[in-house]
Structure formats: C-alpha cells, structure tokens
Scaffold this active site. Structure first.
Site, PDB file in Angstrom:
ATOM      1  N   PRO A  51       0.838  -1.207   0.000  1.00 51.29           N
ATOM      2  CG  PRO A  51      -0.025  -1.077   2.151  1.00 51.29           C
ATOM      3  CD  PRO A  51       0.677  -2.004   1.217  1.00 51.29           C
ATOM      4  CB  CYS A  68       0.057   7.510   1.129  1.00 50.40           C
ATOM      5  SG  CYS A  68      -0.524   6.750   2.651  1.00 50.40           S
ATOM      6  CB  ALA A 100      -2.808   4.228   4.527  1.00 53.33           C
ATOM      7  CD  GLN A 157      -1.699   0.030   5.195  1.00 52.44           C
ATOM      8  OE1 GLN A 157      -1.530   1.192   4.847  1.00 52.44           O
ATOM      9  NE2 GLN A 157      -0.687  -0.784   5.495  1.00 52.44           N
ATOM     10  CE1 TYR A 205       0.694   8.319   9.490  1.00 55.04           C
ATOM     11  CE2 TYR A 205       1.186   6.192   8.520  1.00 55.04           C
ATOM     12  CZ  TYR A 205       1.300   7.572   8.506  1.00 55.04           C
ATOM     13  OH  TYR A 205       2.016   8.191   7.519  1.00 55.04           O
TER      14      TYR A 205
END
Length: 370
Positions: A23, A25, A57, A100, A182
């Site tokens: 994944p 971004c 994400a 994700q 996160y």
C-alpha cells in the site's frame, strides 16, 4: 523451481505467487474520494505480475486522514468513487485486490510530503487530530486530543463500517494499519501512549485497543476472506516499542485469527534512528515468523528478484511486498518471473511484449495477425 512464484493460501484466497504491491499513499484524493489518478495507479499496478495489490492506507473517518489528499472509505461518496476503478481493474486483471484500513491519529492534518509534510494548523485549514494521549508527534506541534471512551468506540466502529464497505466493493482481503506511527501504533508505543486507564501502561493495556480494532474488522469482513495486519516491529528508539513486544502482540493476533503480519518499522517519532539498507526489515519478519508460525510479509528496500527469491526460499518470510520498486518498474513481477523462471498472468494485448529469447513468461502461445 522458483519459490517466489509458487502459490500460497491465505484463508479462502489462493495467490499464484508470493508478491504483493505494498500500500502506497498517493495523497491525491478529494474529500477522501478516489479519482482519475487512482484509476491510473490501480489499473497500472494491477498488471505488475504481483499476486496481490493492496490499496493505499485508507482512512476510516475524515479526521483520520494523514493529509487532506488521503483516500477514505467512510461514507457513500468515498465508496462510490472506488466502485468504477475496481470494476475496471477486475475486468483487465486477475490480481487479488486488498485494502489497508487506517487512521492517522496524531499524525493527521498534515501537509502532503511534497508540500513539506508538517502539521497544518486549524487556522490554515487543518483539524484537531486524535491520539491516545495529548502528546504531539514532534516538539513544538500542538498536542492531539486524547481519545475518551466515546472516541475509542467511534473509531473502532468506523474500522468495522469501512470493512463492510470494502466487502460491498468486492475486495479480496484487508490489512489493518498498525504501523508507521499512526493511531493503532501510537497505542502500542510507550512513546506516544501515556494513558493511565485500561488502554495504557502495561503491554497488555497498550495492546488492548489495536486488538479490539482488529477483532472489529475481522468480525465485519466475511470469514472466508483474509485479514492481515501491518506492524512496526520496532520504533528504533530506546524505551519504545520493540521486537519482543511485537512478538507478544503477534501471538495475541494469532489467537484472533490474523492471516498475515506485514512487518515494517519506525514512524512514531522523528528521533528514530533507522539503519537503512537492502532488506533491513527482513530479520524482523523472520523473528516474528520463527516465534509465532504466522504467515509474514517482508517489506522495505526489496528491489531485486534474486533478493526476493532468497527471502522466501530461505524461510525468512512467506511473501514480499514492494512499494518504490513497483513505482520505478510497474512490471517488476514480469521481469522477476523472467529472471527466476516463473510465470505471471497478463492481458492478451501484452503477450507479444515478451522477448523471443525468454521462456513462456505468460503461459500463452504467441499469436499473429492475418
């Protein structure tokens, strides 16, 4: 025979090889909604030769976005925006598509990386991020809002609701984001979690909310479909989250039916000191695999076919995930198969791209024209 190009079973999902597009971004959504950029990005990398593509994400609520440009899946509009993109990818590719699910926590309300990546003040269009404790990510930043009982329930429910939307979209698998500093990672790490209630202090308490969130996602997604989790195995900071705690966390996840652990590291503090190098996180994946018997995915500076083959063939991890390597070479899986003697799926429009000196990379006979 190449082990990298051998099949693997994840619950009811059988993958023809051990490669996942990690994944990544894209910071290109509008109000959480995917657009033409995501159409191009997803459709392109769905043809990479990897057995599984994991969508970036994806925030489970608007305030859980890292940046205003982050993808989301929290309402009908964000769900609808993904539908035609996924339909197109399904039409042209047999690659399994995962997503994700994420919440940025105290790292939310940030500028895009190419705009500096720093916290956006509320006066400049930002929002107040949530966190386990009122401890900022970086010295000098405004502290996040410490989540209360209602806030925890809201976010846990948002993860479950996003999982149900993912099922409506027909996604094949989910990965819970518990890494890179996160929100769920913030609960795990004593650097960011200073709570004194049942969600802070001891390892058992710091694991509680991430485990509850995983359970909520697992319960909301069909039992036949796999749910994995990405973890930062170490904060790379003395006194922070570390590998022994990660192993204990993985053991608890195993009890709850996790289908894989995607092993990354770092992200909870700018004070981290990461020893970057090819495959630098592979030993972390191997340690989790050896201690728990779980299916693990190795990620981080894996760029060469023989490097990936060695990782899985030697049992260091069961799969590999590539991010930057796939952006640089969107047909990485094809080239790895050619080098290792594997076979990948490709649309017939591309069958003639294979050099005549290679074996049957696509498992198809070359065709001609009249």
């Amino acid at each position: 025979m190449s082990i990298l190009f051998s099949p693997i079973q994840l619950r009811g999902l059988k993958l023809p090889n051990r490669i996942m597009v990690a994944p990544m971004c894209q910071y290109s959504a509008v109000d959480g909604e995917a657009n033409d950029w995501h159409f191009t990005h997803i459709n392109s990398l769905a043809l990479s030769g990897a057995a599984m593509f994991c969508i970036e994400a994806t925030a489970v609520e608007a305030t859980g976005r890292i940046t205003p440009g982050c993808l989301g899946l929290w309402n009908d509009a964000t769900e609808a925006a993904l539908k035609p993109i996924l339909a197109s990818a399904r039409k042209r590719s047999k690659t399994a598509i995962a997503m994700q699910l994420a919440h940025a926590g105290r790292k939310a309300s940030s500028h895009r990386p190419w705009d500096g990546g720093q916290l956006i003040p509320i006066a400049e269009g930002g929002w107040l991020p949530d966190g386990p404790s009122a401890v900022p990510h970086k010295e000098g930043e405004a502290p996040p809002l410490a989540l209360d009982t209602q806030g925890l329930a809201r976010i846990r429910d948002a993860f479950a609701a996003a999982a149900k939307r993912a099922e409506r979209l027909g996604l094949d698998a989910l990965e819970v984001h518990c890494a890179h500093g996160y929100l769920l990672h913030q609960f795990l790490s004593p650097i960011s979690n200073r709570r004194t209630d049942d969600y802070g202090g001891s390892l058992q308490n710091r694991m509680r909310f991430p485990l509850e969130t995983f359970e909520a996602v697992r319960a909301a997604f069909p039992d036949r479909k796999p749910v994995g989790l990405r973890v930062s195995a170490t904060d790379w900071i003395e006194g922070g989250w570390d590998l022994p705690q990660t192993i204990e966390f993985a053991k608890e996840l195993k009890k709850r039916g996790v289908d894989w652990i995607d092993v990354s590291s770092g992200g909870v503090s700018p004070l981290q000191k990461i020893p970057l190098g090819p495959g630098y996180q592979v030993p972390l994946a191997q340690a989790v695999k050896d201690a728990t018997g779980l299916t693990t995915i190795a990620v981080g500076l894996i760029t060469e076919a023989k490097q990936a083959e060695d990782i899985v063939a030697s049992g260091k991890a069961d799969m590999v995930a590539l991010a930057r390597g796939m952006l640089y070479d969107p047909r990485w899986g094809w080239h790895a198969a050619a080098e290792l003697g594997g076979e990948v799926d490709a649309p017939p429009q591309y069958w003639r791209s294979q050099p005549s000196t290679q074996k049957a990379l696509f498992g198809a006979t070359t065709f001609g024209t009249r």
